[in-house]
Design an enzyme around this catalytic site. Sequence first.
Site, PDB file in Angstrom:
ATOM      1  N   GLY A  88       1.720 -13.174  11.254  1.00  0.00           N
ATOM      2  CA  GLY A  88       2.587 -14.349  11.286  1.00  0.00           C
ATOM      3  C   GLY A  88       3.582 -14.254  12.433  1.00  0.00           C
ATOM      4  N   GLU A 101     -14.123  -0.848   1.505  1.00  0.00           N
ATOM      5  CA  GLU A 101     -14.297  -0.323   2.864  1.00  0.00           C
ATOM      6  C   GLU A 101     -13.944   1.161   2.921  1.00  0.00           C
ATOM      7  OE1 GLU A 101     -13.625  -4.573   5.174  1.00  0.00           O
ATOM      8  OE2 GLU A 101     -11.904  -3.289   4.850  1.00  0.00           O
TER       9      GLU A 101
HETATM   10  C1  LIG Z   1      -5.682  -2.458   4.472  1.00  0.00           C
HETATM   11  C2  LIG Z   1      -5.689  -3.949   4.632  1.00  0.00           C
HETATM   12  C3  LIG Z   1      -6.863  -4.606   4.969  1.00  0.00           C
HETATM   13  C4  LIG Z   1      -6.869  -5.984   5.140  1.00  0.00           C
HETATM   14  N1  LIG Z   1      -8.035  -6.603   5.488  1.00  0.00           N
HETATM   15  C5  LIG Z   1      -8.023  -7.926   5.737  1.00  0.00           C
HETATM   16  C6  LIG Z   1      -9.206  -8.582   6.200  1.00  0.00           C
HETATM   17  O1  LIG Z   1     -10.247  -7.955   6.356  1.00  0.00           O
HETATM   18  N2  LIG Z   1      -9.134  -9.920   6.466  1.00  0.00           N
HETATM   19  C7  LIG Z   1      -7.964 -10.630   6.309  1.00  0.00           C
HETATM   20  O2  LIG Z   1      -7.936 -11.823   6.598  1.00  0.00           O
HETATM   21  N3  LIG Z   1      -6.857 -10.033   5.850  1.00  0.00           N
HETATM   22  C8  LIG Z   1      -6.843  -8.713   5.573  1.00  0.00           C
HETATM   23  N4  LIG Z   1      -5.706  -8.101   5.125  1.00  0.00           N
HETATM   24  C9  LIG Z   1      -4.516  -8.918   4.866  1.00  0.00           C
HETATM   25  C10 LIG Z   1      -3.781  -9.272   6.143  1.00  0.00           C
HETATM   26  O3  LIG Z   1      -3.607  -8.123   6.934  1.00  0.00           O
HETATM   27  C11 LIG Z   1      -2.454  -9.902   5.771  1.00  0.00           C
HETATM   28  O4  LIG Z   1      -2.703 -11.050   5.010  1.00  0.00           O
HETATM   29  C12 LIG Z   1      -1.644 -10.265   6.999  1.00  0.00           C
HETATM   30  O5  LIG Z   1      -1.316  -9.114   7.722  1.00  0.00           O
HETATM   31  C13 LIG Z   1      -0.382 -11.021   6.602  1.00  0.00           C
HETATM   32  O6  LIG Z   1       0.367 -11.308   7.743  1.00  0.00           O
HETATM   33  P1  LIG Z   1       1.958 -11.368   7.663  1.00  0.00           P
HETATM   34  O7  LIG Z   1       2.435 -11.745   9.017  1.00  0.00           O
HETATM   35  O8  LIG Z   1       2.370 -12.175   6.517  1.00  0.00           O
HETATM   36  O9  LIG Z   1       2.390  -9.875   7.321  1.00  0.00           O
HETATM   37  P2  LIG Z   1       2.110  -8.536   8.124  1.00  0.00           P
HETATM   38  O10 LIG Z   1       0.982  -8.667   9.052  1.00  0.00           O
HETATM   39  O11 LIG Z   1       2.074  -7.478   7.087  1.00  0.00           O
HETATM   40  O12 LIG Z   1       3.419  -8.363   8.992  1.00  0.00           O
HETATM   41  C14 LIG Z   1       4.667  -8.113   8.427  1.00  0.00           C
HETATM   42  C15 LIG Z   1       5.585  -7.686   9.549  1.00  0.00           C
HETATM   43  O13 LIG Z   1       6.920  -7.696   9.096  1.00  0.00           O
HETATM   44  C16 LIG Z   1       7.553  -6.476   9.415  1.00  0.00           C
HETATM   45  N5  LIG Z   1       8.598  -6.300   8.410  1.00  0.00           N
HETATM   46  C17 LIG Z   1       8.444  -6.150   7.084  1.00  0.00           C
HETATM   47  N6  LIG Z   1       9.649  -6.099   6.489  1.00  0.00           N
HETATM   48  C18 LIG Z   1      10.565  -6.211   7.475  1.00  0.00           C
HETATM   49  C19 LIG Z   1      11.985  -6.200   7.500  1.00  0.00           C
HETATM   50  N7  LIG Z   1      12.707  -6.103   6.387  1.00  0.00           N
HETATM   51  N8  LIG Z   1      12.591  -6.292   8.682  1.00  0.00           N
HETATM   52  C20 LIG Z   1      11.891  -6.407   9.834  1.00  0.00           C
HETATM   53  N9  LIG Z   1      10.552  -6.420   9.862  1.00  0.00           N
HETATM   54  C21 LIG Z   1       9.908  -6.329   8.697  1.00  0.00           C
HETATM   55  C22 LIG Z   1       6.434  -5.459   9.392  1.00  0.00           C
HETATM   56  O14 LIG Z   1       6.785  -4.319  10.126  1.00  0.00           O
HETATM   57  C23 LIG Z   1       5.334  -6.275  10.050  1.00  0.00           C
HETATM   58  O15 LIG Z   1       5.502  -6.274  11.449  1.00  0.00           O
HETATM   59  C24 LIG Z   1      -5.675  -6.715   4.945  1.00  0.00           C
HETATM   60  C25 LIG Z   1      -4.504  -6.060   4.594  1.00  0.00           C
HETATM   61  C26 LIG Z   1      -4.507  -4.678   4.443  1.00  0.00           C
HETATM   62  C27 LIG Z   1      -3.237  -3.975   4.074  1.00  0.00           C
END
Ligand SMILES: Cc1cc2nc3c(=O)[nH]c(=O)nc-3n(C[C@H](O)[C@H](O)[C@H](O)COP(=O)(O)OP(=O)(O)OC[C@H]3O[C@@H](n4cnc5c(N)ncnc54)[C@H](O)[C@@H]3O)c2cc1C
Length: 494
Positions: free
Chosen positions: A19, A178
Amino acid sequence: MTEVVPDRHKVVVIGSGFGGLFGTKALRRSDVDVTMIAKTTHHLFQPLLYQVATGILSEGEIAPPTREVLASQENARVLLGEVTEVDLTAKTVTHHVLGRETVTPYDSLIVAAGAGQSYFGNDHFAEYAPGMKSIDDALELRGRIFGAFELAELADEDEEIDHLLTFVVVGAGPTGVEMAGQIAELAHRTLRKDFRRINTREARVVLLDAAPQVLPPFGEKLGGKAQRELEKLGIEVQLGAMVVDVDERGLEVQDKDGTRRRIDAVTKIWAAGVSASPLGRTLSEQTGAALDRAGRISVNPDLTLPGHPEVFVVGDMISLDRLPGVAQVAIQGAKYAAKEIDNRINGRSPQGPFEYFDKGSMAIISRFRAVAMVGKLRLTGVIAWFMWLAVHLVYITGFKNRVTALLHWFVSFIGRGRSERTTTEQQIFARAALNRLERGAADLVTPPGAFDAARAMIELTKKAEDERANAELSQAERRRAAEAERAEAGRTSS
Ligand SMILES: Cc1cc2nc3c(=O)[nH]c(=O)nc-3n(C[C@H](O)[C@H](O)[C@H](O)COP(=O)(O)OP(=O)(O)OC[C@H]3O[C@@H](n4cnc5c(N)ncnc54)[C@H](O)[C@@H]3O)c2cc1C
């Protein structure tokens, strides 16, 4: 450093995951200043974490530095820090790194702080069964998995060897499947010629889940197919099995009929359950937006918070129309929020509610085996595996990472090798050691108590300054009152 233009619209993005990064990039042509604040210096491609844990890829290939990725985006700057508070009234974000506090103001905010592991209220399991959410997790697991084979080679008793060569993966979603598939490949293929005393092919890999099927989001048919493929690899799939306790020697499992049993295993991996970032709670307290059981916050159909159209929440943190916690939800949500901010500053009308376009899901089981669901299409086997390969290659950030990942896949899947088997004591033990320090790494960079002493000194100085200012003020007031009295007395006498 990117100059923040004083009167330009300020966008703060929390998080550098899917995101955060895609939201920031989507604002590259907008007349705004973007500040991305994240607690790590990298953008993490979570779907490939299991390949770092099992020695296929290096951590750098799936976690490029955010600063480098955004180097050519002139309206973006990157700040390292963990956000601890968002003040929706003052429109500020407070973040910390190693005890240093910074407050950053915003006009628009995109919150993309993702989700962490959930142990369903049993956080003490984490010490014995690490999750798979970060590079630290993956490197620690790499150390534990390869380390277990090393220790087994030294063991004399069969019982001890069995104990060391039992690997339990909790959670039969895509990550668990996986992970179990790769450990089985390590044991049966990669490592089979590397040891002299133990037979790595005798390793026991158990995949267990409280749910009645493997890969629930993929439906019964694909889930059943995946289970059969896992069993062909020698993996024991145990369903309807709930983990009720974990310790250093193994885990206690309760079956559907209520019976309890124990599995002795040195290596346990937790791939079950997520819990949204705790920032959801502070946002909920300030807006009244509901939190669901996983801590996800309810958002308006345009991804904003009630009463705060300037605050967007995207990705794993949100609860909206039962959207899944997958990368595309975060990417599309962040792009939508960026577009909405651009529309507003250009006086264009809003886009209408956020609509998620489902591009499909896939999970790899082992080399040449995967399952995929794209629209009505259901694919298995080698076709699904190549599809998985192509999609992941497209989404890995950076050309050089794509090339090296492809090379490593070639080495591991066509050949037998794994180029990233290095493990260090620091990877395995240092995190646990840091957790024992009261303020974590901050305790290492400031002498004991120095941080508190410095903060106390700042507060004392500030208090003394306030008192002096008050005293000066009351002195000036007394002087003014005396002058007024003298003037009044003069008027009376004349
Ligand atoms: C092991 C694993 C395998 C996955 N496999 C798949 C897949 O095959 N296909 C798929 O579509 N999805 C997959 N997912 C899910 C996917 O990775 C997530 O849905 C996606 O990363 C969500 O994006 P996001 O931006 O919401 O959060 P994230 O990508 O988790 O990013 C969160 C960010 O916020 C930062 N952050 C958190 N808290 C704070 C804070 N308090 N202050 C500052 N920074 C902060 C973190 O450091 C990170 O940079 C997988 C997830 C995991 C864990």
